[in-house]
Design a protein around this motif. Structure first.
Motif, PDB file in Angstrom:
ATOM      1  N   LEU A  96       5.319   7.251 -13.287  1.00  0.00           N
ATOM      2  CA  LEU A  96       4.870   7.834 -14.557  1.00  0.00           C
ATOM      3  C   LEU A  96       6.044   8.088 -15.499  1.00  0.00           C
ATOM      4  CD1 LEU A  96       2.172  10.417 -13.364  1.00  0.00           C
ATOM      5  CD2 LEU A  96       1.793   8.217 -14.502  1.00  0.00           C
ATOM      6  N   LEU A  97       7.184   8.508 -14.929  1.00  0.00           N
ATOM      7  CA  LEU A  97       8.347   8.808 -15.766  1.00  0.00           C
ATOM      8  C   LEU A  97       8.865   7.559 -16.478  1.00  0.00           C
ATOM      9  CD1 LEU A  97      10.559  10.668 -16.821  1.00  0.00           C
ATOM     10  CD2 LEU A  97      11.816  10.264 -14.701  1.00  0.00           C
ATOM     11  N   PRO A  98       9.207   6.463 -15.763  1.00  0.00           N
ATOM     12  CA  PRO A  98       9.671   5.282 -16.499  1.00  0.00           C
ATOM     13  C   PRO A  98       8.607   4.693 -17.414  1.00  0.00           C
ATOM     14  CG  PRO A  98       9.354   4.761 -14.173  1.00  0.00           C
ATOM     15  CD  PRO A  98       9.255   6.260 -14.303  1.00  0.00           C
ATOM     16  N   THR A  99       7.332   4.808 -17.016  1.00  0.00           N
ATOM     17  CA  THR A  99       6.258   4.307 -17.881  1.00  0.00           C
ATOM     18  C   THR A  99       6.209   5.090 -19.181  1.00  0.00           C
ATOM     19  OG1 THR A  99       4.958   3.648 -15.948  1.00  0.00           O
ATOM     20  CG2 THR A  99       3.785   3.875 -18.041  1.00  0.00           C
TER      21      THR A  99
ATOM     22  N   VAL B 138       6.735  16.690 -22.490  1.00  0.00           N
ATOM     23  CA  VAL B 138       5.942  15.871 -21.574  1.00  0.00           C
ATOM     24  C   VAL B 138       6.849  15.183 -20.562  1.00  0.00           C
ATOM     25  CG1 VAL B 138       4.406  13.884 -21.387  1.00  0.00           C
ATOM     26  CG2 VAL B 138       4.127  15.496 -23.283  1.00  0.00           C
ATOM     27  N   GLY B 139       7.907  14.558 -21.049  1.00  0.00           N
ATOM     28  CA  GLY B 139       8.821  13.852 -20.160  1.00  0.00           C
ATOM     29  C   GLY B 139       9.578  14.772 -19.232  1.00  0.00           C
ATOM     30  N   ILE B 140      10.041  15.899 -19.750  1.00  0.00           N
ATOM     31  CA  ILE B 140      10.830  16.802 -18.908  1.00  0.00           C
ATOM     32  C   ILE B 140       9.953  17.438 -17.833  1.00  0.00           C
ATOM     33  CG2 ILE B 140      10.569  18.964 -20.189  1.00  0.00           C
ATOM     34  CD1 ILE B 140      13.808  17.549 -18.658  1.00  0.00           C
ATOM     35  N   THR B 141       8.664  17.591 -18.102  1.00  0.00           N
ATOM     36  CA  THR B 141       7.745  18.108 -17.089  1.00  0.00           C
ATOM     37  C   THR B 141       7.667  17.149 -15.908  1.00  0.00           C
ATOM     38  OG1 THR B 141       6.427  19.264 -18.759  1.00  0.00           O
ATOM     39  CG2 THR B 141       5.376  18.827 -16.637  1.00  0.00           C
ATOM     40  N   LEU B 142       7.621  15.851 -16.191  1.00  0.00           N
ATOM     41  CA  LEU B 142       7.612  14.853 -15.121  1.00  0.00           C
ATOM     42  C   LEU B 142       8.901  14.922 -14.315  1.00  0.00           C
ATOM     43  CD1 LEU B 142       6.130  11.805 -17.092  1.00  0.00           C
ATOM     44  CD2 LEU B 142       4.951  13.230 -15.407  1.00  0.00           C
ATOM     45  N   GLN B 143      10.020  15.091 -14.983  1.00  0.00           N
ATOM     46  CA  GLN B 143      11.302  15.160 -14.286  1.00  0.00           C
ATOM     47  C   GLN B 143      11.401  16.410 -13.427  1.00  0.00           C
ATOM     48  OE1 GLN B 143      14.494  14.683 -17.098  1.00  0.00           O
ATOM     49  NE2 GLN B 143      13.909  12.585 -17.620  1.00  0.00           N
ATOM     50  N   VAL B 144      10.935  17.541 -13.938  1.00  0.00           N
ATOM     51  CA  VAL B 144      10.956  18.791 -13.167  1.00  0.00           C
ATOM     52  C   VAL B 144      10.108  18.649 -11.903  1.00  0.00           C
ATOM     53  CG1 VAL B 144      10.189  21.196 -13.185  1.00  0.00           C
ATOM     54  CG2 VAL B 144      11.520  20.296 -15.101  1.00  0.00           C
ATOM     55  N   PHE B 145       8.974  17.981 -12.034  1.00  0.00           N
ATOM     56  CA  PHE B 145       8.118  17.740 -10.872  1.00  0.00           C
ATOM     57  C   PHE B 145       8.890  16.963  -9.797  1.00  0.00           C
ATOM     58  CE2 PHE B 145       5.524  14.548  -8.695  1.00  0.00           C
ATOM     59  CZ  PHE B 145       4.629  15.356  -8.002  1.00  0.00           C
ATOM     60  N   ILE B 146       9.545  15.884 -10.209  1.00  0.00           N
ATOM     61  CA  ILE B 146      10.293  15.063  -9.257  1.00  0.00           C
ATOM     62  C   ILE B 146      11.438  15.867  -8.642  1.00  0.00           C
ATOM     63  CG2 ILE B 146      11.760  13.008  -9.018  1.00  0.00           C
ATOM     64  CD1 ILE B 146      10.078  11.794 -11.328  1.00  0.00           C
TER      65      ILE B 146
ATOM     66  N   ARG C  16       0.830  -1.211   0.000  1.00  0.00           N
ATOM     67  CA  ARG C  16       0.000   0.000   0.000  1.00  0.00           C
ATOM     68  C   ARG C  16       0.863   1.259   0.000  1.00  0.00           C
ATOM     69  NH1 ARG C  16      -4.698  -0.119   4.369  1.00  0.00           N
ATOM     70  NH2 ARG C  16      -5.070   1.866   3.286  1.00  0.00           N
ATOM     71  N   MET C  17       1.937   1.211   0.762  1.00  0.00           N
ATOM     72  CA  MET C  17       2.848   2.359   0.805  1.00  0.00           C
ATOM     73  C   MET C  17       3.558   2.536  -0.536  1.00  0.00           C
ATOM     74  SD  MET C  17       5.774   3.022   3.662  1.00  0.00           S
ATOM     75  CE  MET C  17       6.802   4.489   3.649  1.00  0.00           C
ATOM     76  N   LEU C  18       3.864   1.412  -1.192  1.00  0.00           N
ATOM     77  CA  LEU C  18       4.507   1.480  -2.501  1.00  0.00           C
ATOM     78  C   LEU C  18       3.567   2.102  -3.527  1.00  0.00           C
ATOM     79  CD1 LEU C  18       7.221   0.618  -3.794  1.00  0.00           C
ATOM     80  CD2 LEU C  18       6.115  -1.508  -4.479  1.00  0.00           C
ATOM     81  N   LEU C  19       2.286   1.738  -3.450  1.00  0.00           N
ATOM     82  CA  LEU C  19       1.301   2.287  -4.386  1.00  0.00           C
ATOM     83  C   LEU C  19       1.058   3.774  -4.145  1.00  0.00           C
ATOM     84  CD1 LEU C  19      -1.296  -0.638  -4.473  1.00  0.00           C
ATOM     85  CD2 LEU C  19       0.301   0.039  -6.283  1.00  0.00           C
ATOM     86  N   ARG C  20       1.326   4.230  -2.930  1.00  0.00           N
ATOM     87  CA  ARG C  20       1.128   5.644  -2.617  1.00  0.00           C
ATOM     88  C   ARG C  20       1.984   6.542  -3.511  1.00  0.00           C
ATOM     89  NH1 ARG C  20       2.746   6.451   3.158  1.00  0.00           N
ATOM     90  NH2 ARG C  20       0.912   5.139   3.512  1.00  0.00           N
ATOM     91  N   TYR C  21       3.126   6.012  -3.951  1.00  0.00           N
ATOM     92  CA  TYR C  21       4.039   6.820  -4.774  1.00  0.00           C
ATOM     93  C   TYR C  21       3.999   6.408  -6.243  1.00  0.00           C
ATOM     94  CZ  TYR C  21       5.730   8.601  -0.370  1.00  0.00           C
ATOM     95  OH  TYR C  21       5.799   9.213   0.861  1.00  0.00           O
ATOM     96  N   TRP C  22       2.810   5.981  -6.691  1.00  0.00           N
ATOM     97  CA  TRP C  22       2.655   5.607  -8.094  1.00  0.00           C
ATOM     98  C   TRP C  22       3.010   6.745  -9.058  1.00  0.00           C
ATOM     99  CZ3 TRP C  22      -0.599   8.408 -11.130  1.00  0.00           C
ATOM    100  CH2 TRP C  22      -1.598   9.160 -10.497  1.00  0.00           C
TER     101      TRP C  22
ATOM    102  N   LEU D 255      15.658   1.428 -16.682  1.00  0.00           N
ATOM    103  CA  LEU D 255      15.380   2.603 -15.863  1.00  0.00           C
ATOM    104  C   LEU D 255      14.257   2.317 -14.883  1.00  0.00           C
ATOM    105  CD1 LEU D 255      15.662   5.680 -15.211  1.00  0.00           C
ATOM    106  CD2 LEU D 255      13.939   6.072 -16.994  1.00  0.00           C
ATOM    107  N   ALA D 256      13.183   1.682 -15.364  1.00  0.00           N
ATOM    108  CA  ALA D 256      12.044   1.370 -14.502  1.00  0.00           C
ATOM    109  C   ALA D 256      12.470   0.472 -13.343  1.00  0.00           C
ATOM    110  CB  ALA D 256      10.937   0.698 -15.322  1.00  0.00           C
ATOM    111  N   LEU D 257      13.267  -0.549 -13.627  1.00  0.00           N
ATOM    112  CA  LEU D 257      13.727  -1.444 -12.577  1.00  0.00           C
ATOM    113  C   LEU D 257      14.602  -0.706 -11.564  1.00  0.00           C
ATOM    114  CD1 LEU D 257      14.568  -4.611 -14.709  1.00  0.00           C
ATOM    115  CD2 LEU D 257      12.654  -4.317 -13.124  1.00  0.00           C
ATOM    116  N   THR D 258      15.479   0.175 -12.060  1.00  0.00           N
ATOM    117  CA  THR D 258      16.341   0.958 -11.167  1.00  0.00           C
ATOM    118  C   THR D 258      15.514   1.803 -10.205  1.00  0.00           C
ATOM    119  OG1 THR D 258      18.086   1.070 -12.846  1.00  0.00           O
ATOM    120  CG2 THR D 258      18.182   2.681 -11.063  1.00  0.00           C
ATOM    121  N   LEU D 259      14.502   2.480 -10.732  1.00  0.00           N
ATOM    122  CA  LEU D 259      13.701   3.373  -9.900  1.00  0.00           C
ATOM    123  C   LEU D 259      12.774   2.608  -8.962  1.00  0.00           C
ATOM    124  CD1 LEU D 259      12.870   6.155 -12.518  1.00  0.00           C
ATOM    125  CD2 LEU D 259      14.781   6.000 -10.921  1.00  0.00           C
ATOM    126  N   ILE D 260      12.277   1.454  -9.402  1.00  0.00           N
ATOM    127  CA  ILE D 260      11.437   0.642  -8.521  1.00  0.00           C
ATOM    128  C   ILE D 260      12.265   0.094  -7.355  1.00  0.00           C
ATOM    129  CG2 ILE D 260      10.096  -1.488  -8.382  1.00  0.00           C
ATOM    130  CD1 ILE D 260       9.178  -0.952 -11.252  1.00  0.00           C
TER     131      ILE D 260
END
Length: 421
Positions: free
Chosen positions: A73-76, A332-340, A63-69, A98-103
């Motif tokens: 979005l970035l690796p997806t 689109v992608g850079i917006t996600l990165q700026v958010f993070i 549940r805690m992992l899903l909280r940060y879904w 990348l997705a595996l690294t971030l997960i």
């Protein structure tokens, strides 16, 4: 005999409890930090240790992992960019990695306590710094230090993170005299190693971050009114410094770059930035596809490698995280990165001001350093990257503590507490 052995083991003062998740996290850090030693096995080791952590986190902290879904979005999106990439196989492979690294980073942050993570990272960095120093002392090279790494910038990055850990542990935690002396020596050596690395970008970037430590150190002794005055002073000082720097930016950069033997005109980087802007203009929204530019056979990439006298396929980038990543994954992608990037830093600063513990300060300082470096380097948001791994850990760690603090404040906000004020 069996029962006697059991009783002896249970009562023995030499039995040390082992946190296997912490050991796995430490091994995962070592696999990344010591990549030049493990070579092709580095990624395999990292993924193996990380897979166990992911399974453990899914079983007990799903549940805690899903909280940060939103962090997924970035690796997806990078995986989805395979659909329009000119090199889909390249994009898909790097996106999944990348997705595996971030997960794995998310699993580490969710499964382990902040201080436990810091211990594992500290030991891994200590190994890297000690081994690199021994390599330099025995090699007798007269050039800049790079240790076991391919470039001095990578070595400087490892040393800088180790320096931040030393400062946070020395000034924001109660230590015995011997431990404080050890951290002091660590800081002095890291400063020396940074100078020997001759990494102008890292040395310039680390200065404002070190200044941030002193702000946090001084801040905890202040009341609310004094803290507000300090923030106003820092804001005005930042504006004044920015105006001064903008007026004399060429002279400042020329002096620093000439000292480290760099091209003071920045001709190489400005040419790269201009070329990146042209590429962005062609496909601004979605980009070329994740990791779909620096590919052997891509005529534009081949031209840049040739222009900078680099072999085809060698590691190279646009020396700016925002431009480099916008080329590949668009606005689109850079917006996600700026958010993070900036949501994490804002939460880190707010948390460090109200709870200036050594780990809160370190995570905040690391995020600040990463963002400052992002304007002249590309060190985050790619697979098997220490900076990407630690940034996601820092983001979740400060977000969880920020969330817990808000929840505690809501619980304590009762009619009786209001009357008591």
């Amino acid at each position: 005999m069996g029962s006697m052995r059991h009783d002896f083991t249970r009562a023995s003062p030499y039995v040390i409890p082992v946190n296997w998740q912490a050991v796995l996290a430490f091994c995962a850090f070592c696999a990344i930090v010591l990549e030049r030693i493990f070579l092709s096995f580095s990624a395999l080791l990292f993924l193996s240790f990380g897979a166990v952590l992911i399974i453990s986190a899914l079983r007990s902290k799903s549940r805690m992992l899903l909280r940060y879904w939103p962090l997924l979005l970035l690796p997806t999106y990078c995986i989805v960019s395979t659909l329009w990439s000119d090199y889909p196989a390249q994009t898909l492979r790097h996106s999944v990695q990348l997705a595996l690294t971030l997960i794995i980073a998310m699993a580490v942050a969710i499964k382990l306590r902040s201080e436990t993570i810091m211990r594992g990272l500290y030991c891994a960095l200590a190994f890297a710094v000690v081994i690199s120093t021994l390599v330099e002392l025995t090699s007798g090279r007269a050039t800049s230090w790079q240790g076991i790494y391919e470039s001095k910038n990578v070595f400087a990055s490892i040393v800088a993170i180790f320096l931040l850990m030393g400062i946070s542990l020395l000034y924001f935690r109660e230590n015995r005299l011997a431990i404080s002396t050890l951290f002091t020596l660590q800081i002095i050596f890291c400063l020396y190693a940074l100078i020997r690395s001759a990494s102008a970008g890292m040395i310039i970037s680390i200065i404002p971050v070190v200044a941030l430590f002193f702000v946090f150190r001084f801040n905890k002794y202040l009341g609310d009114a004094q803290r507000a005055f300090l923030m106003i002073f820092i804001f005005l000082a930042s504006i004044t410094t920015a105006i001064f720097a903008s007026l004399y930016v060429e002279e400042i950069l020329a002096g620093v770059l000439e000292y480290f033997g760099k091209d003071p005109t920045l001709t190489g980087r400005t040419d790269l930035w201009n070329f990146a802007i042209q590429l962005i203009a062609e496909r601004p929204v979605f980009g070329l596809g994740y990791k779909a530019f620096w590919v052997v056979g891509n005529l534009d990439a081949e031209a840049l490698w040739a222009a900078f006298y680099l072999p085809s396929g060698s590691g190279f980038n646009f020396h700016n995280t925002y431009l480099s990543n916008t080329v590949e994954i668009g606005l689109v992608g850079i917006t996600l990165q700026v958010f993070i990037f900036y949501i994490g830093l804002i939460r880190g600063i707010r948390l460090s001001l109200v709870e200036p513990t050594h780990d809160n300060i370190f995570w905040c300082a690391f995020m600040a350093l990463t963002i400052i470096r992002s304007f002249g380097e590309v060190s985050t948001f790619f697979e098997f990257s220490l900076d990407s791994l630690v940034y996601y850990i820092a983001f979740i760690t400060v977000s969880e503590r920020h969330r817990e603090r808000r929840r505690t404040m809501k619980i304590n906000r009762t009619p009786f507490s209001v009357l008591q004020r």
